[in-house]
Write an enzyme that holds these catalytic residues in place. Structure first.
Site, PDB file in Angstrom:
ATOM      1  N   GLU A 182       0.846  -1.189   0.000  1.00 40.34           N
ATOM      2  CA  GLU A 182       0.000   0.000   0.000  1.00 40.34           C
ATOM      3  C   GLU A 182       0.885   1.243   0.000  1.00 40.34           C
ATOM      4  OE1 GLU A 182      -3.921   1.574   2.450  1.00 40.34           O
ATOM      5  OE2 GLU A 182      -2.311   0.614   3.580  1.00 40.34           O
TER       6      GLU A 182
ATOM      7  N   LYS B  53     -10.192   0.506  -2.059  1.00 38.45           N
ATOM      8  CA  LYS B  53     -10.244   0.181  -0.630  1.00 38.45           C
ATOM      9  C   LYS B  53     -11.581   0.590  -0.015  1.00 38.45           C
ATOM     10  CE  LYS B  53      -7.517   0.827   3.617  1.00 38.45           C
ATOM     11  NZ  LYS B  53      -6.341   1.550   4.183  1.00 38.45           N
TER      12      LYS B  53
ATOM     13  N   CYS C 153      -4.942  -3.516   3.571  1.00 41.62           N
ATOM     14  CA  CYS C 153      -4.596  -3.053   4.918  1.00 41.62           C
ATOM     15  C   CYS C 153      -5.734  -3.180   5.929  1.00 41.62           C
ATOM     16  CB  CYS C 153      -4.081  -1.614   4.840  1.00 41.62           C
ATOM     17  SG  CYS C 153      -3.105  -1.101   6.283  1.00 41.62           S
TER      18      CYS C 153
END
Length: 277
Positions: free
Chosen positions: A49, A122, A166
């Site tokens: 990321e 995301k 994440c």
């Protein structure tokens, strides 16, 4: 051909970086590490990321945003994949959002011909606040709303990958929605504080409960903005065993995804088949 190219196996590499505010410097580092992973036999490489920019302030990534399908970051990623004849899961890059003051934090996947073949924005945005610290991704990032799947065929074998990023790691319902996959790919920039307590536990849990491989590519060190990330990029097998791990600093780890291992775990403990909800 390597051994993995002659069987129902796939060699995959997790790249770890300590990204800077300089996009071109980060792209050069990514290119060097991807080239090394490909030379080591990896057919797919995964970047972390924020691999292309870890700004001095949160709004720096907004200035670096690109429109989907165009821009120097995407053009260079396409060139890198073609040069190395490799699949590339390109960590996350900032793409233009509806709100001009925000970006989408997006994973793009490129095939060995340099074509973009998958995308995931995301969904879950990280945020925390203490007496002395405050961090809210939602102030500069617009959340996605669609789960991401990637399907590729290598040597006649289809491989299915779940795409997440994440903070998504803390939401197991996302992985259930993705269904049965061979490997979950998770680019990340976990904080040092949360990483030391939760990172490996959560990754191994996602592997065990979904009976698939998990490959996580992380930021791993002290950045110029004084942020410290946890690192520990790793590959975990469907039984929850850590096959490879890089604690800190830039570099890569690699390992082989094995269809036989997936079938073995799912046969001897068919938990996925026993689901009621």
């Amino acid at each position: 051909m390597s051994k993995s190219e002659n069987s129902a196996d796939l060699k995959i590499a997790s790249i770890q970086m300590v990204s800077t505010p300089d996009v071109q410097e980060n792209l050069a580092t990514a290119s060097r590490l991807i080239t090394a992973a490909a030379a080591d036999g990896a057919r797919m490489a995964v970047l972390p990321e924020y691999f292309c920019i870890m700004g001095l302030k949160d709004t720096d990534k907004v200035s670096a945003r690109e429109s989907i399908g165009s821009g120097p970051i995407q053009e260079q990623l396409s060139h890198i994949t073609k040069t190395n004849n490799i699949y590339l899961v390109a960590g996350t890059i900032p793409l233009a959002a509806k709100d001009p003051n925000k970006v989408l934090n997006t994973t793009l996947v490129f095939d060995p011909a340099g074509q973009q073949i998958a995308r995931y924005d995301k969904i879950h945005l990280f945020g925390f606040q203490t007496a002395t610290e405050r961090y809210q991704e939602s102030e500069t990032i617009e959340a996605g709303n669609e789960p991401g799947l990637l399907k590729i065929s290598v040597n006649g074998n289809e491989w299915v990958f779940g795409l997440s990023i994440c903070y998504d790691l803390r939401f197991p319902e996302l992985y259930r929605v993705l269904g049965q996959v061979d490997c979950h790919i998770i680019p990340a920039a976990f904080t040092y504080t949360t990483g030391k307590d939760h990172w490996e536990i959560l990754l191994r849990a996602r592997a065990i409960e979904n009976q698939g491989y998990v490959l996580a590519s992380a930021q791993g060190g002290k950045h110029q903005n004084q942020r410290r990330t946890w690192g520990n990029s790793m590959l975990i097998d469907p039984w929850g065993e850590v096959l490879a791990n890089l604690p800190e600093g830039e570099g890569f780890v690699s390992g082989v995804l094995c269809k036989d291992k997936l079938n073995e775990v799912r046969s001897k403990l068919p938990a996925l088949a026993h689901r009621k909800l």
